[in-house]
Scaffold this motif. Structure first.
Motif, PDB file in Angstrom:
ATOM      1  N   PHE A  47     -35.468  11.199   3.791  1.00  0.00           N
ATOM      2  CA  PHE A  47     -34.067  10.817   3.889  1.00  0.00           C
ATOM      3  C   PHE A  47     -33.790   9.419   3.332  1.00  0.00           C
ATOM      4  CE2 PHE A  47     -34.212  14.442   6.676  1.00  0.00           C
ATOM      5  CZ  PHE A  47     -33.061  15.100   6.297  1.00  0.00           C
ATOM      6  N   PHE A  48     -34.812   8.794   2.735  1.00  0.00           N
ATOM      7  CA  PHE A  48     -34.602   7.553   2.000  1.00  0.00           C
ATOM      8  C   PHE A  48     -34.531   7.806   0.504  1.00  0.00           C
ATOM      9  CE2 PHE A  48     -36.620   6.086   5.957  1.00  0.00           C
ATOM     10  CZ  PHE A  48     -35.637   5.205   6.376  1.00  0.00           C
ATOM     11  N   ALA A  49     -34.772   9.038   0.085  1.00  0.00           N
ATOM     12  CA  ALA A  49     -34.759   9.402  -1.337  1.00  0.00           C
ATOM     13  C   ALA A  49     -33.430  10.060  -1.696  1.00  0.00           C
ATOM     14  CB  ALA A  49     -35.910  10.362  -1.639  1.00  0.00           C
ATOM     15  N   ASP A  50     -33.051   9.905  -2.960  1.00  0.00           N
ATOM     16  CA  ASP A  50     -31.855  10.571  -3.463  1.00  0.00           C
ATOM     17  C   ASP A  50     -32.252  11.906  -4.081  1.00  0.00           C
ATOM     18  OD1 ASP A  50     -30.097   8.525  -2.785  1.00  0.00           O
ATOM     19  OD2 ASP A  50     -30.443   7.468  -4.669  1.00  0.00           O
ATOM     20  N   PRO A  51     -31.442  12.944  -3.869  1.00  0.00           N
ATOM     21  CA  PRO A  51     -31.725  14.238  -4.496  1.00  0.00           C
ATOM     22  C   PRO A  51     -31.610  14.152  -6.016  1.00  0.00           C
ATOM     23  CG  PRO A  51     -30.077  14.446  -2.748  1.00  0.00           C
ATOM     24  CD  PRO A  51     -30.280  12.993  -2.995  1.00  0.00           C
ATOM     25  N   ASP A  52     -32.274  15.069  -6.700  1.00  0.00           N
ATOM     26  CA  ASP A  52     -32.173  15.148  -8.154  1.00  0.00           C
ATOM     27  C   ASP A  52     -30.783  15.618  -8.550  1.00  0.00           C
ATOM     28  OD1 ASP A  52     -34.800  14.398  -8.394  1.00  0.00           O
ATOM     29  OD2 ASP A  52     -35.568  16.426  -8.726  1.00  0.00           O
ATOM     30  N   GLY A  53     -30.342  15.193  -9.704  1.00  0.00           N
ATOM     31  CA  GLY A  53     -29.057  15.648 -10.232  1.00  0.00           C
ATOM     32  C   GLY A  53     -27.957  14.639  -9.994  1.00  0.00           C
ATOM     33  N   ALA A  76     -33.958  14.273   0.211  1.00  0.00           N
ATOM     34  CA  ALA A  76     -34.515  15.106  -0.854  1.00  0.00           C
ATOM     35  C   ALA A  76     -35.859  15.673  -0.411  1.00  0.00           C
ATOM     36  CB  ALA A  76     -34.699  14.280  -2.125  1.00  0.00           C
ATOM     37  N   LEU A  77     -36.222  16.817  -0.977  1.00  0.00           N
ATOM     38  CA  LEU A  77     -37.531  17.399  -0.698  1.00  0.00           C
ATOM     39  C   LEU A  77     -38.613  16.558  -1.367  1.00  0.00           C
ATOM     40  CD1 LEU A  77     -36.933  21.245  -1.158  1.00  0.00           C
ATOM     41  CD2 LEU A  77     -37.303  20.006   0.984  1.00  0.00           C
ATOM     42  N   ARG A  78     -39.650  16.190  -0.614  1.00  0.00           N
ATOM     43  CA  ARG A  78     -40.791  15.446  -1.165  1.00  0.00           C
ATOM     44  C   ARG A  78     -41.679  16.335  -2.013  1.00  0.00           C
ATOM     45  NH1 ARG A  78     -41.311  13.973   4.249  1.00  0.00           N
ATOM     46  NH2 ARG A  78     -43.161  15.270   4.371  1.00  0.00           N
ATOM     47  N   GLU A  79     -41.652  17.609  -1.732  1.00  0.00           N
ATOM     48  CA  GLU A  79     -42.476  18.601  -2.444  1.00  0.00           C
ATOM     49  C   GLU A  79     -41.738  19.931  -2.390  1.00  0.00           C
ATOM     50  OE1 GLU A  79     -45.470  19.928   1.106  1.00  0.00           O
ATOM     51  OE2 GLU A  79     -45.760  17.931   0.254  1.00  0.00           O
ATOM     52  N   SER A  80     -42.160  20.876  -3.190  1.00  0.00           N
ATOM     53  CA  SER A  80     -41.497  22.176  -3.161  1.00  0.00           C
ATOM     54  C   SER A  80     -41.643  22.787  -1.769  1.00  0.00           C
ATOM     55  CB  SER A  80     -42.059  23.107  -4.229  1.00  0.00           C
ATOM     56  OG  SER A  80     -43.424  23.334  -4.015  1.00  0.00           O
ATOM     57  N   PHE A  81     -40.633  23.535  -1.365  1.00  0.00           N
ATOM     58  CA  PHE A  81     -40.595  24.091  -0.022  1.00  0.00           C
ATOM     59  C   PHE A  81     -39.913  25.446  -0.058  1.00  0.00           C
ATOM     60  CE2 PHE A  81     -37.879  24.724   3.760  1.00  0.00           C
ATOM     61  CZ  PHE A  81     -38.859  24.844   4.728  1.00  0.00           C
ATOM     62  N   VAL A  90     -31.644  17.933   0.818  1.00  0.00           N
ATOM     63  CA  VAL A  90     -31.778  18.403   2.197  1.00  0.00           C
ATOM     64  C   VAL A  90     -30.589  17.813   2.944  1.00  0.00           C
ATOM     65  CG1 VAL A  90     -33.203  18.414   4.272  1.00  0.00           C
ATOM     66  CG2 VAL A  90     -34.290  18.411   2.018  1.00  0.00           C
ATOM     67  N   VAL A  91     -29.746  18.683   3.490  1.00  0.00           N
ATOM     68  CA  VAL A  91     -28.521  18.235   4.159  1.00  0.00           C
ATOM     69  C   VAL A  91     -28.554  18.734   5.597  1.00  0.00           C
ATOM     70  CG1 VAL A  91     -25.997  18.214   4.053  1.00  0.00           C
ATOM     71  CG2 VAL A  91     -27.312  18.473   1.942  1.00  0.00           C
ATOM     72  N   THR A  92     -28.327  17.815   6.543  1.00  0.00           N
ATOM     73  CA  THR A  92     -28.314  18.169   7.956  1.00  0.00           C
ATOM     74  C   THR A  92     -27.382  17.225   8.695  1.00  0.00           C
ATOM     75  OG1 THR A  92     -29.726  18.695   9.852  1.00  0.00           O
ATOM     76  CG2 THR A  92     -30.296  16.729   8.589  1.00  0.00           C
ATOM     77  N   LEU A  93     -27.198  17.467   9.959  1.00  0.00           N
ATOM     78  CA  LEU A  93     -26.348  16.626  10.791  1.00  0.00           C
ATOM     79  C   LEU A  93     -27.186  15.601  11.534  1.00  0.00           C
ATOM     80  CD1 LEU A  93     -24.046  19.370  12.331  1.00  0.00           C
ATOM     81  CD2 LEU A  93     -23.499  17.822  10.455  1.00  0.00           C
ATOM     82  N   ASN A  94     -26.679  14.382  11.645  1.00  0.00           N
ATOM     83  CA  ASN A  94     -27.326  13.355  12.468  1.00  0.00           C
ATOM     84  C   ASN A  94     -26.977  13.628  13.917  1.00  0.00           C
ATOM     85  OD1 ASN A  94     -28.689  11.686  10.682  1.00  0.00           O
ATOM     86  ND2 ASN A  94     -26.861  10.522  10.197  1.00  0.00           N
ATOM     87  N   ALA A  95     -27.765  14.463  14.562  1.00  0.00           N
ATOM     88  CA  ALA A  95     -27.517  14.811  15.955  1.00  0.00           C
ATOM     89  C   ALA A  95     -28.861  15.016  16.637  1.00  0.00           C
ATOM     90  CB  ALA A  95     -26.687  16.091  16.039  1.00  0.00           C
ATOM     91  N   LEU A  96     -28.862  14.927  17.961  1.00  0.00           N
ATOM     92  CA  LEU A  96     -30.110  15.139  18.683  1.00  0.00           C
ATOM     93  C   LEU A  96     -30.622  16.549  18.472  1.00  0.00           C
ATOM     94  CD1 LEU A  96     -29.358  13.254  22.007  1.00  0.00           C
ATOM     95  CD2 LEU A  96     -30.816  12.525  20.121  1.00  0.00           C
TER      96      LEU A  96
END
Length: 128
Positions: A47-53, A76-81, A90-96
């Motif tokens: 979550f410190f990296a920017d996605p490609d594109g 961004a994904l560090r490796e293929s997944f 990688v997009v998600t919510l900042n929630a518990l």
């Protein structure tokens, strides 16, 4: 003749666990979006990296369906997944509790083809 050979212990290589996407689709802009119900520690995200594109925060949040929520985290994904390439968003919510993770892939190939056509190079324009 006596069998003096020892049994051979074979260790199988660790297999990558495939995850089933809850939903997947392609946006009008060509982004491939897949939703997963996973804990973030199961996704190789940085979550410190920017996605490609070339994307904006708002565009990724809308593509993932989280635009109306505050506290969206994008990395961004560090490796293929699970069939998604390294560098996909990688997009998600900042929630518990984060019930959903969206993986968003940019149509990088489309941008490359458009750039090549605009510059007059590439097989499509030279064949015409």
């Amino acid at each position: 003749m006596e069998n003096t050979s020892r049994p051979i212990l074979k260790i199988a290589p660790e297999t990558t666990r495939a995850f089933q996407a809850l939903d997947h689709f392609v946006t009008a802009g060509g982004m491939r979006v897949a939703y997963y119900a996973l804990a973030l520690d199961e996704v190789p995200a940085d979550f410190f990296a920017d996605p490609d594109g070339t994307w904006s925060y708002d565009l990724l949040a809308r593509a993932a369906g989280f635009a109306s929520h505050s506290g969206v985290a994008i990395g961004a994904l560090r490796e293929s997944f699970n069939g998604h390439p390294e560098g996909a968003a990688v997009v998600t919510l900042n929630a518990l509790t984060r019930p959903y993770v969206a993986i968003v892939e940019c149509p990088i190939a489309y941008a490359y083809v458009q750039d090549a056509a605009a510059s007059g190079s590439g097989s499509a324009s030279s064949a015409a």
